[in-house]
Scaffold this motif. Structure first.
Motif, PDB file in Angstrom:
ATOM      1  N   ALA A   1      19.847  31.542  74.874  1.00  0.00           N
ATOM      2  CA  ALA A   1      18.949  32.570  75.406  1.00  0.00           C
ATOM      3  C   ALA A   1      19.404  33.017  76.789  1.00  0.00           C
ATOM      4  CB  ALA A   1      17.513  32.039  75.454  1.00  0.00           C
TER       5      ALA A   1
ATOM      6  N   LEU B   1      22.442  35.233  76.356  1.00  0.00           N
ATOM      7  CA  LEU B   1      22.089  36.568  75.843  1.00  0.00           C
ATOM      8  C   LEU B   1      21.486  37.401  76.956  1.00  0.00           C
ATOM      9  CD1 LEU B   1      21.820  38.447  73.381  1.00  0.00           C
ATOM     10  CD2 LEU B   1      19.500  37.576  73.110  1.00  0.00           C
ATOM     11  N   LEU B   2      20.645  36.783  77.770  1.00  0.00           N
ATOM     12  CA  LEU B   2      20.029  37.495  78.883  1.00  0.00           C
ATOM     13  C   LEU B   2      21.107  37.999  79.833  1.00  0.00           C
ATOM     14  CD1 LEU B   2      17.337  38.255  80.271  1.00  0.00           C
ATOM     15  CD2 LEU B   2      17.456  36.074  81.477  1.00  0.00           C
TER      16      LEU B   2
ATOM     17  N   ALA C   1      14.606  34.859  73.196  1.00  0.00           N
ATOM     18  CA  ALA C   1      15.640  35.481  74.026  1.00  0.00           C
ATOM     19  C   ALA C   1      15.348  36.967  74.206  1.00  0.00           C
ATOM     20  CB  ALA C   1      17.012  35.273  73.378  1.00  0.00           C
ATOM     21  N   GLU C   2      14.968  37.626  73.125  1.00  0.00           N
ATOM     22  CA  GLU C   2      14.683  39.065  73.196  1.00  0.00           C
ATOM     23  C   GLU C   2      13.499  39.347  74.112  1.00  0.00           C
ATOM     24  OE1 GLU C   2      16.597  41.314  71.913  1.00  0.00           O
ATOM     25  OE2 GLU C   2      15.367  43.008  72.577  1.00  0.00           O
TER      26      GLU C   2
ATOM     27  N   PHE D   1      12.698  37.837  76.846  1.00  0.00           N
ATOM     28  CA  PHE D   1      13.117  37.856  78.249  1.00  0.00           C
ATOM     29  C   PHE D   1      14.038  39.027  78.556  1.00  0.00           C
ATOM     30  CE2 PHE D   1      11.216  34.265  80.289  1.00  0.00           C
ATOM     31  CZ  PHE D   1      10.805  33.492  79.230  1.00  0.00           C
ATOM     32  N   VAL D   2      14.813  39.456  77.587  1.00  0.00           N
ATOM     33  CA  VAL D   2      15.633  40.646  77.817  1.00  0.00           C
ATOM     34  C   VAL D   2      14.725  41.853  78.056  1.00  0.00           C
ATOM     35  CG1 VAL D   2      17.211  42.264  76.713  1.00  0.00           C
ATOM     36  CG2 VAL D   2      17.627  39.816  76.544  1.00  0.00           C
TER      37      VAL D   2
ATOM     38  N   PHE E   1      12.997  41.644  81.365  1.00  0.00           N
ATOM     39  CA  PHE E   1      13.899  42.037  82.457  1.00  0.00           C
ATOM     40  C   PHE E   1      13.989  43.557  82.559  1.00  0.00           C
ATOM     41  CE2 PHE E   1      17.309  41.645  85.445  1.00  0.00           C
ATOM     42  CZ  PHE E   1      18.156  42.692  85.165  1.00  0.00           C
TER      43      PHE E   1
END
Lengths: 416, 197
Positions: free
Chosen positions: A26, A29-30, B51-52, B54-55, B58
């Motif tokens: 994660a 990916l970020l 994960a997505e 946090f993307v 952001f």
């Protein structure tokens, strides 16, 4: 009857903690999607499209997940596997080698695991620019890709077993060699053109990311990428098995596929528990259309185990699943607590009681407790601890106490 | 709590000009977001969705609403929207939860082992399946997201009174499911024909 909310909070508690690979993926990916990982000072070159010095070819500094440090690394043209039972572009057969990655080619540098790691994945990177084998490893940083020269090409491939319908659907069944023309273009990152090509090949989902040093890659660069894709190899296992998570409190999700792609095939799941030297059938599954299958396996109070799938005469690779010790902490009264460990042979072992230090921001030992009671299902002990009101405490059953067949267990957190 | 709220707001405000500061939010809340998602859709899908989350957080950090007492509720709001496209994974995960009660039932009433035995797991999951989508969402944000009523109201964009009534209704149905004599061993999908994005 216990409160329904408390029961609901307990339900699925074993799914709560991510493993370190999940956190690392994660984070990577970020960084990739947002560019949060800045280029190091020693790697800085002219800004793409700017008026500074011309870009020069440079060694790409790659980062790869630490889990691959234990995998076999095959660098340069010494790939170490043949073209036997792997699915190859030429369709040739012979030998008994299996592998994932690229066949050797002049002018290309390759770094690849070659075999599946303990998470059930394999990775490979190929580039027509020099790589840095001494770099620590993670997925390719987009900041590093900005250093690709104009005719530079980098291909990153991830291999994982099929069997999860949600993921299989995104990987259409294809034959080798993969065709660059089937790739979808992703949003470019500065002047780095990015393409993604996903395919289901044999029992595996393959995702290839192709990066070019220019946002409008030349025909020469595209041809170079296609030639390298022609050299991609995918192992041809007759039956595959993937387990998630690899460290669990009780339940693990199993999935995989069979190479004939048919529904209704009978899969047997076998387990070899820690401390034993034989496999036994513990579960089964039936394949669905496309050959994928999935099921759940509950380790209960049992120890860590090794699993494999059997289909007709074929056996999958073995996957080790580690069992986390199940430890619970509950309040008896204001300062009196009870700790329970649901594990075989826990009597007379020690559980560690920890308190959270707000000032330091971490857990610190408060006391250790000997598990003096054992009713056949659990070992337990009650104890008193004098801490300031509002202090968070938890119980830990460490590896030194669980023995080699279990992982450290951590209880829920209580507040005094 | 006031100190935490200021800290999250400050981190977001600072991250607009200094993006790398956003990793503080990641380090602070990734496990909580992952834990909520993995219980909803299982670990494999949760890996991607967390994960997505946090993307997207952001990308939207400049629009972070400081009304949110903690960034966790804002993040779970993003996660809830992502969950809308994974109904099938959610149904599969409910089946896994129904199978997760591995310890044998006991006669004494208070141990955690009694509370998560196989029969209780199945009844809990059956109860969840009977809930309206809105009621289930509020209930799980409370039980698994560990949000307060006001935070749930902020996430779902509804009055806190509505959260209370949904919670009461959901808890009542869950109690009925736990108390009923059930012969079901398999969780049935309530919604047919949905598909993941």
């Amino acid at each position: 009857m216990p409160d329904e909310l408390e029961l609901l909070k307990d339900l699925g508690r074993e799914f709560v903690e991510p493993d370190e690979q999940s956190v690392a993926r994660a984070r990577d990916l970020l960084e990739q999607r947002t560019g949060l990982a800045p280029p190091r000072a020693s790697d800085r070159r002219a800004v793409p499209g700017g008026t500074g010095p011309a870009r020069v070819s440079s060694r790409l500094r790659l980062r790869w997940a630490p889990v691959l440090a234990a995998a076999a690394l095959l660098i340069g043209s010494a790939l170490g596997f043949g073209v036997g039972s792997a699915v190859t572009p030429s369709g040739s057969a012979g030998g008994n080698f299996v592998g994932f990655g690229f066949l050797p080619a002049h002018g290309w540098n390759v770094m690849q695991s070659g075999t599946l790691d303990e998470a059930g994945e394999a990775r490979a990177i190929a580039a027509n620019v020099p790589l840095e084998p001494s770099d620590d490893f993670a997925d390719v940083s987009l900041a590093a890709l900005r250093l690709l020269p104009a005719d530079g090409v980098l291909i990153r491939v991830r291999f994982s077993p099929r069997g999860d319908p949600a993921k299989d659907g995104a990987h259409p069944v294809r034959e080798l060699p993969l065709r660059f023309a089937d790739a979808e273009r992703l949003r470019p990152y500065y002047s780095v053109a990015r393409y993604r090509l996903r395919a289901g090949i044999g029992g595996y989902n393959v995702e290839a990311r192709v990066y070019f040093g220019e946002d409008a890659p030349s025909n020469r660069a595209v041809d170079a990428a296609q030639n390298q894709l022609n050299r991609l190899v995918v192992a041809a296992d007759r039956v595959t098995l993937r387990a998630q998570p690899l460290i669990t409190l009780s339940v693990v999700t199993l999935s995989g596929s069979v190479d004939n792609g048919r529904a209704g095939e009978d899969i047997k799941i076998q387990a070899k528990d820690c401390g034993l030297d034989f496999f036994r059938v513990v579960d089964g599954a039936i394949t669905e259309r496309g050959g994928g299958w999935s099921t759940f396996y509950n380790l209960g109070q049992g120890p860590s185990t090794t699993l494999r799938a059997v289909w007709n005469e074929a056996t999958s690779a073995e996957v080790a699943v580690r069992k986390r010790a199940w430890i619970d902490l509950k309040t008896l009264s204001g300062r009196r607590f009870e700790v329970n460990v649901f594990q075989r042979r826990a009597w007379r072992k020690r559980a560690l009681i920890q308190r959270f230090d707000q000032r330091l921001g971490r857990w610190r030992p408060a006391k250790s407790v000997v598990l003096t009671d054992d009713d056949g299902y659990k070992a337990s002990a009650s104890f008193t601890v004098s801490l300031a009101k509002g202090t968070r405490i938890r119980a830990v059953f460490p590896r030194s106490q669980t023995g080699p067949c279990y992982e450290t267990g951590t209880s829920r957190t209580l507040t005094t | 709590m006031e100190e935490d709220r200021l800290a999250d707001s400050l981190v977001f405000a600072q991250s607009v000009a200094e993006p790398e500061v956003f990793t503080v939010i990641f380090d602070r809340y990734y496990r909580a977001v992952y834990g909520y998602l993995s219980r909803r859709v299982g670990r494999t899908v949760a890996d991607d969705l967390a994960a997505e989350t946090f993307v997207r957080a952001f990308e939207r950090r400049s629009s972070y609403d400081p009304r949110f007492e903690r960034a966790l509720s804002w993040l779970l709001g993003i996660a809830v929207n992502l969950l809308a496209h994974h109904r099938r994974s959610e149904a599969r995960q409910l089946r896994a939860l129904a199978a997760s009660g591995g310890l044998e039932p006991r006669e004494s009433g208070e141990d955690m082992v009694d509370r998560v035995d196989a029969d209780t797991s199945r009844r809990l999951v059956a109860g969840l399946e009977q809930l309206d989508d809105y009621d289930r969402e509020a209930l799980l944000l409370y039980a698994w997201g560990e949000l307060k009523y006001q935070e749930i109201a902020d996430v779902l964009g509804i009055p806190v009174g509505t959260v209370r009534s949904r919670m009461n209704r959901a808890r009542r149905k869950l109690r009925q499911a736990l108390e009923s004599v059930s012969t079901e061993n398999v969780v049935q999908l309530r919604r047919e024909g949905t598909h993941d994005a």
